[in-house]
Each structure stands twice: as C-alpha cells, then as structure tokens.
Design an enzyme around this catalytic site. Sequence first.
Site, PDB file in Angstrom:
ATOM      1  N   ASP A  14     -17.654  -7.861   1.598  1.00 56.13           N
ATOM      2  CA  ASP A  14     -16.778  -9.016   1.385  1.00 56.13           C
ATOM      3  C   ASP A  14     -15.322  -8.662   1.684  1.00 56.13           C
ATOM      4  O   ASP A  14     -14.822  -7.616   1.258  1.00 56.13           O
ATOM      5  CB  ASP A  14     -16.862  -9.479  -0.072  1.00 56.13           C
ATOM      6  N   HIS A  18     -12.880 -11.637   1.700  1.00 57.72           N
ATOM      7  CA  HIS A  18     -12.291 -12.675   0.837  1.00 57.72           C
ATOM      8  C   HIS A  18     -10.791 -12.862   1.068  1.00 57.72           C
ATOM      9  O   HIS A  18      -9.993 -12.799   0.126  1.00 57.72           O
ATOM     10  CB  HIS A  18     -12.556 -12.365  -0.632  1.00 57.72           C
ATOM     11  N   ASP A  24     -18.576 -13.531   3.605  1.00 56.81           N
ATOM     12  CA  ASP A  24     -17.540 -13.846   2.620  1.00 56.81           C
ATOM     13  C   ASP A  24     -16.172 -13.426   3.146  1.00 56.81           C
ATOM     14  O   ASP A  24     -15.518 -12.528   2.610  1.00 56.81           O
ATOM     15  CB  ASP A  24     -17.842 -13.189   1.274  1.00 56.81           C
ATOM     16  N   ASP A  31     -11.825 -17.598   0.890  1.00 53.48           N
ATOM     17  CA  ASP A  31     -11.783 -17.945  -0.541  1.00 53.48           C
ATOM     18  C   ASP A  31     -11.241 -16.787  -1.386  1.00 53.48           C
ATOM     19  O   ASP A  31     -11.456 -15.615  -1.090  1.00 53.48           O
ATOM     20  CB  ASP A  31     -13.151 -18.380  -1.061  1.00 53.48           C
ATOM     21  N   ARG A  32     -10.547 -17.199  -2.430  1.00 49.08           N
ATOM     22  CA  ARG A  32      -9.986 -16.308  -3.444  1.00 49.08           C
ATOM     23  C   ARG A  32      -8.777 -15.521  -2.943  1.00 49.08           C
ATOM     24  O   ARG A  32      -7.821 -15.341  -3.673  1.00 49.08           O
ATOM     25  CB  ARG A  32     -11.050 -15.361  -4.014  1.00 49.08           C
ATOM     26  N   ASN A  41     -22.251 -16.434   1.432  1.00 44.74           N
ATOM     27  CA  ASN A  41     -22.377 -17.688   0.691  1.00 44.74           C
ATOM     28  C   ASN A  41     -21.071 -18.476   0.647  1.00 44.74           C
ATOM     29  O   ASN A  41     -21.066 -19.656   0.293  1.00 44.74           O
ATOM     30  CB  ASN A  41     -22.877 -17.424  -0.732  1.00 44.74           C
ATOM     31  N   HIS A  42     -19.941 -17.868   1.030  1.00 48.26           N
ATOM     32  CA  HIS A  42     -18.675 -18.600   1.079  1.00 48.26           C
ATOM     33  C   HIS A  42     -18.398 -19.199   2.452  1.00 48.26           C
ATOM     34  O   HIS A  42     -17.378 -19.869   2.618  1.00 48.26           O
ATOM     35  CB  HIS A  42     -17.512 -17.695   0.654  1.00 48.26           C
ATOM     36  N   HIS A  92     -26.033 -10.398   3.540  1.00 51.88           N
ATOM     37  CA  HIS A  92     -24.972 -10.627   2.564  1.00 51.88           C
ATOM     38  C   HIS A  92     -25.490 -10.505   1.135  1.00 51.88           C
ATOM     39  O   HIS A  92     -24.931  -9.790   0.326  1.00 51.88           O
ATOM     40  CB  HIS A  92     -24.349 -12.011   2.750  1.00 51.88           C
ATOM     41  N   ARG A 139     -26.360 -16.695 -10.704  1.00 54.76           N
ATOM     42  CA  ARG A 139     -25.795 -17.621  -9.721  1.00 54.76           C
ATOM     43  C   ARG A 139     -26.252 -19.062  -9.929  1.00 54.76           C
ATOM     44  O   ARG A 139     -25.629 -19.975  -9.406  1.00 54.76           O
ATOM     45  CB  ARG A 139     -26.211 -17.193  -8.316  1.00 54.76           C
ATOM     46  N   HIS A 152     -21.801  -9.101  -1.452  1.00 54.19           N
ATOM     47  CA  HIS A 152     -22.025 -10.180  -2.428  1.00 54.19           C
ATOM     48  C   HIS A 152     -21.557  -9.866  -3.851  1.00 54.19           C
ATOM     49  O   HIS A 152     -21.418 -10.787  -4.659  1.00 54.19           O
ATOM     50  CB  HIS A 152     -23.512 -10.535  -2.426  1.00 54.19           C
TER      51      HIS A 152
END
Length: 841
Positions: A581, A583, A613, A616-617, A645-646, A698, A765, A792
């Site tokens: 990730d 992010h 990923d 986001d964030r 998943n993002h 992922h 989740r 993940h």
Amino acid sequence: RIQILFEMQQNVNTSPVVMNKTSNIEGPNPSSTSQCTFQTVNIVLILVQKADNTFLLIQRSDASGWWLPAGRVHEGETLQDAAIRKCREDGGINANLKGILRVEHTLVADDQARFRVIFYAQPADNSEFQLSNVVVQKKWMTLAEIKSVALRKPEPLQYAEYILQDGQVFPLSILTVEGTPPPPQCRLHMSRSCSCQAKVMYSSIQMKMHRYLLDAAHFGPREQSLIMEYFSRVCKDTNTASLEIFTQLMVGFGIPTELAADYFRAFDIKKDNTINIQEFILGLAAMDPNTPHGSSSAEMRCRYIFRYYDKNMDGKLDFNEFCHMVGDIQRMKNPNITAQEIHAEAVNLAKVFSTEEKSTLCLTEFLTGVGMLKFRGTSSLFRLQKSAVKYECVTSIAVPDRKHEKNGAGGSSKDMDVEGMTFSANDVTEKPNHEDLRYELAMHTVKVRRSGTISDVAVLWDSEQMRNLAMTLSSAQLCKANEESKTGAQGSVIIDRSYSVDTFNEHSNPNEMLSGLRYFERHIKSDPNNQGVPKDAFSWGCVDPTLLGTCMLSITEQVQKVFIREPRLLHLTSPTYILGDVHGNFHDLVAFEKVLWRMGPVLTPSNFLFLGDYVDRGDYGLEVVAYLFAQKLIAPDKFFLIRGNHEVRNIQQMFTFKRECISKFGQNMGLKVWEAINRCFDMLPLAAVIDNKIFCVHGGIPSPENGGGYLDVFEDIPHDLPDPEKDSRLAWEVMWSDPLREEELDDATRETVKDQGGFMANHRRGTAYLFSRRALEDFLLRNKLSHVIRAHEVKQAGFQVQLNGKLLTVFSSSGYCGGTNQAACILADRSKIRTIRIDTS
C-alpha cells in the site's frame, strides 16, 4: 507434412486396436516414456476401383464441396470396424481394407492425443447399402474429373495422384496391440518420409516468436485446447481449413463473411492456401485484445496486418492497399471521415516511408516505420472485440479439464505440440535458450550523475561514427531483409526500437508528467516561474490546475489502453521488487524511486510490482497515480500495477480521494479527472505470479467456491470491472480477504474454519473471507506455488511473515495515519524472497 509410421514390434499381440477413452499411446518420441490419452480418432477412406482407376467421392449436406468417406471412431470400436462402417454409411458399399496410407498424430494440451488414420480400400462386392442422412450424393471419379470439381479440401486430389503414382501403402498389421488389454496399448515409432505434400518447417527463431505471441495473448493449455476443439468440430474430419471452412470458423468470432478472405490471407503463414490448427491459434493470438502492440508480439502482429492488406499477395503494399489500411485507422477515430479525406491522409502518411502515390511499400519498410513510431494507429487494427476464448462458439465447448489433476507418468500437462512444434505454458518463466536470444543496439545513450540521476540523453546515431555505420544499411540490404522475411527468416527488423524512442522522448506525455512531478517535489527558494516567489516542497506552486488536469486526462487515456490488454493474472519473472500500500504517500514513493530505480525502470534490471491501494488517506493520491501511470507508459513490460480495495469509487467517496481531486482541480475538472483515473482502475489486473511460484495479490487467496481455487479462473474476470462487488465475486474476495491471526483462533472459530475448508467470514472488514494456514497450504499445493505475498494491512516494520513462513504482508507507506510504522518492499530474486525496509526520514 511429416509421415508418421507405426513400426511393428517383436512378439506383439495381433488383436486389433480398440479405441476408448482410457487408451494410452506412447509418443511422439520413440525414446519418450510419456503417455497421452486419446480424445478423438478420425478415419478417412480412399476407395479405389482398380479396373478403371476411379475414386469414390461424396457430398455431405453439412459441408459443401466433394469429399471422402470419413468420420470419427466410436468408443469401443476398432479402427477396421469403423472404416468398414463408414464405407457402408457414406459409400453404400462393402469394402476390403488394403492398407494404411497415413497416420496423423497431434499432441494437444492436457495430455490429449488426436489421430487421423487414412485407409486405402477397394469395393468388396456388388452389395449396396442405404446412405446415411448426411450424404446427399456419391460419385466414382477419374483423376481428371477430380481436378474439375469443387473439392472441400485438396486432399482427394493429392491422394488420388499418390495412389496412381504407386505411392507406398503400409500393411494393416501395423495396427496391433502390444501387451494385453485393458487398456490396449501400442507403441508409436515415427520416421520422416515422403508423403503427398511437403511440409514447410519452422526455424527456431520463428518457433520462439510464436511462443512469444501465444504468451502475449495468454493462450495457455486450456485456451489452446478449447480453440482446437472448436476448429476440429467445424472442420470435422479434416485437419486444415479451406477458405469456405475458415469463413465458418471466423463467423463465430463476429467477423463478417466479406472480410473472411482478408483474414484467411493473413492467417496463411505457409502460403499453401489452407489454414492448419497451428496457424489458426496463432492468428487468433495475434488478434487477441490482450496481445500488446509492443516488443516482439508487435512485430508478429504487424506481419499479420501487412498480409491482411496485401490483397494481391505480392509482398508489397501498393498505394490502394496502403490507402485501405489508412482508411481503417482513420475511421476508428472518425467514422464520418470522407474518402477524399482518407486519400489525402494516405498521401501525407506515405511520405513517412519516402514513398510516392504510385510506388509500393515492402514489409521491411513497413515494420521499420511502425517500430520507429513514424506510422501510428496500427495497434487498433486486426483485433477481436474480446479474447477468442470468450466467444460463445468456444465457451460452449466442454473439454475435459485435466489441469487440476496430478500429472502421472505422462509428464507435464502444460505443453501443446501441433505438427512438430511444442508450445509450453512455462515458456514465460523458463530460462531462455541462449542460442535463440537476439540482442540489438538501443537507440539512445544516457549520461548518469554520481547520485544516480540521468543528466543527459543523446541519440546514438547522432555521433559521426554511428552515422557512418547507419549508412551501411543500404536500400539493397533492406530489400534483402524483406526477401528473407518472405521466406520465413523472421527477425530482420525488431519493433522494440519504439520502446527506446518513447522512453527518452522528453516531450512525450509521461515524461512531461514526470518532469512536472520533479518540480512538485522540490523546494525552490526563488521560483523563476512565479516571479521569484519561494515554492514549498510537495506543492504545485504557480502551475495552472487546468493544464495539469488536461495532462492527467491525456495520461489516463493512454494508460487505459495498456491496462485493458493485460491479463487479469500477470505472469512475471524475477528479479521483481514488490511494493504494498502507498495510500497517497508521494514522499515515500520518491524515496523508493531514489533507492530502487533512480535511473528509471528501463535502465534497472528488475521488474516492479505494486499491490494496490494507491489513493485515500494520504494527501497526494493524485500525484502517486500520475507518477505510477507515467512510469507504466514508459516501461509497460517492467512496471506493473494490480488493483486494491481502494481502487473502487464508493470506497474513495467514503474516504478522501474524490475530495482531493475536486480540491485540486475544482468541481468540473476534478470530477473528470477522478472518473478518468477510476476508468483506469476498472481495468487493472487483480493478481500476479512470479516465476510460477509466488502468488502476489492485494488482499488474500481465492476460496474454493470460485473455480475450485485454481489460478486459471482469474481469466474469467471481466477486463472492465467498474463494480467488482457486483460483477466479480472472485475479484472482490482477493481485494478484501485477510489471513487469520493466531489470537482469533478460539475453539469455536477453529471448528467453523475446519468445517468451511479453512475459510470463514471476515468480521474485520464486513466482507470477503479470513483464511487459515490450512487454506493457504491447500491453495499453494493445488497451484504448485511456494509463497503468497500480499498487502492490505499496515505492519509496524513495514512487513510481516505469517502462516508458517508461507505468507508475507508488505506495506510501503510509513507513518500511516499519523502512526510510527516503517515502509518496506520485497525482492524476489534467485530463489530468495528478501525483505527490505526503506529509511524514509
């Protein structure tokens, strides 16, 4: 063609061979101990009246053109009984079998063998039997009459000439059984001898190129077997397709009948006016949307394209043929373009090749023009709408799937041998045969600073010495290269040159984006672009957001075409760096770049795989995506991205990426950029395998509920997946699943996991699964893998080794959400999996 003979063994049982589904046969090499299973056996009859040298031909209701009595051997039926039965059904007579003219053997994927036996026979008496319903007419013909009628295939004429020339006939006794059934077995010994038609053999270079093409299209054993079965069903008892049969084949893929002749010409590699199964599979591979229009597969595709437009088959494109090609390219861009506009564009583009309207374009010049990116647009030509194995004509075929069975004495089930060529599903990861490797000089030379950054790029041909060298490639040599290409000596021109051109073109969209991101990253005390005002690091300063957004839209439009052609399961080779990730942490991404690929991925001897990923964030999701997409365009066969998943719209709406795009570009442009990026995310691959041993994803492994938990089910995932939760349960699982932690395994959980094969609902989740060590080990064993690497989950050290050392989690964004975790990556190289932590301070 290669004549295949049964060589009689000493002390053999004289019982006739009975064909059934358990029959085994050794071959194709006399020294081989591998065994293959009969799938189909066809018989063909050459019935001759010796008194007047006439041959029996028939017309069937399900195929036009005169043909021979022929059909499949029924289960439990001997070859001789099947031949006598077909004489009665198709010829209406009793026959005496006199011998064997030929036995054709094809070893296909999944250890399945196909045979065709051509019998020589004569009428036995004057008895007459009712013809089968499919036979509408029969006739005894002389050689001259055979030449004058329309034949379904040329074989009746070839065999008639062969018989009249007293060609060799082999005794029926070669069809004997060695040992005692069940199962009946016979040993195949093959020798190359004359038959009624010579076979054009392929060079080792051509074979290697064909393997590249199959691999590029992701035509593994299962796909090849399905296409072969479709080919066999349409062709019935023939091994090759005439134009008429080929037209029927291509209609199944949505090709209009009026274009079938052009595709037939393109598929006909050997130029013998027939298409065999090998040529059919290779042609479909060239048309597959997965096959990239770059590197060696692009050269192969361009050869098909050239033959497609070379209507008079003279090895050159005249202006009308060239104009036809230009018209097809332009109509894809503008369906309303006029004939006059196409003609004007063709005249203009002809100047790229230094040709005038009345001159011709040879193959070598065409390949060079495409390879040097002087002539663009060919990537959209000669394409199917989807992969051949996704069409109903192929998907409706039920072929026994033996890939999931453990291999026995028969050896590997992953090879396919078609008329003397073996295509291996493992070619992509096997060590190359160095005798077949071809190196060539790259077009650019670079100058590198001590820090590792590139300071200068120069075209190699700019030096006087190299200009003199280039001059030695005279037009005569180009013509010679073209002639070699016609005779099968492929490899004179390699289209990889375009790779070098794109990589170092400072004005290409991806390089301009990377240059802008360098500006974004740096702190500038006095920015000359903004009247000397300081620019903070990780800011765009005075850059116009509209211009930046327009550039981003252009990048997404280009990279989308790359992603849509990649398989859902990537197959990579080591060395490969694997990152988890990110992010939106552009700061850490730059740190990885400076450590791992400072000179760029093209000049770094490794692949790079990102596990999803990207947004986001973090504050810089846009810049992370812009950087990754730009590098993907520059090095598409070294820089790989899979989906996390993002990379889903509704998740981004819940978190930060959509708001980030709107804040940086404004409402209208922001939504356009956000949607364009997500269109690319929709087409990302879902997983990767390195060296056929390390599965990278992922989230987690697929459950057995999805195709039994085998890797080949990944290719059933749609290439365009806007809503994975709704449209692909498998994709959603592997994006969201997690491994079970030891502290989660109480007695009740252990029982639940045991009852469900190592899986349970993912309470963390609220979707997908948790999987246990047992589930992981079953998955690895089932797919002959050694490890799984996934992302993940944030890990304090940047990585964690789990589940008995067979699972590794990697996270590549430090200080995640204000925490203190480190960033790490993993290197798979020389049979070692190495964890590397990066100091991002």
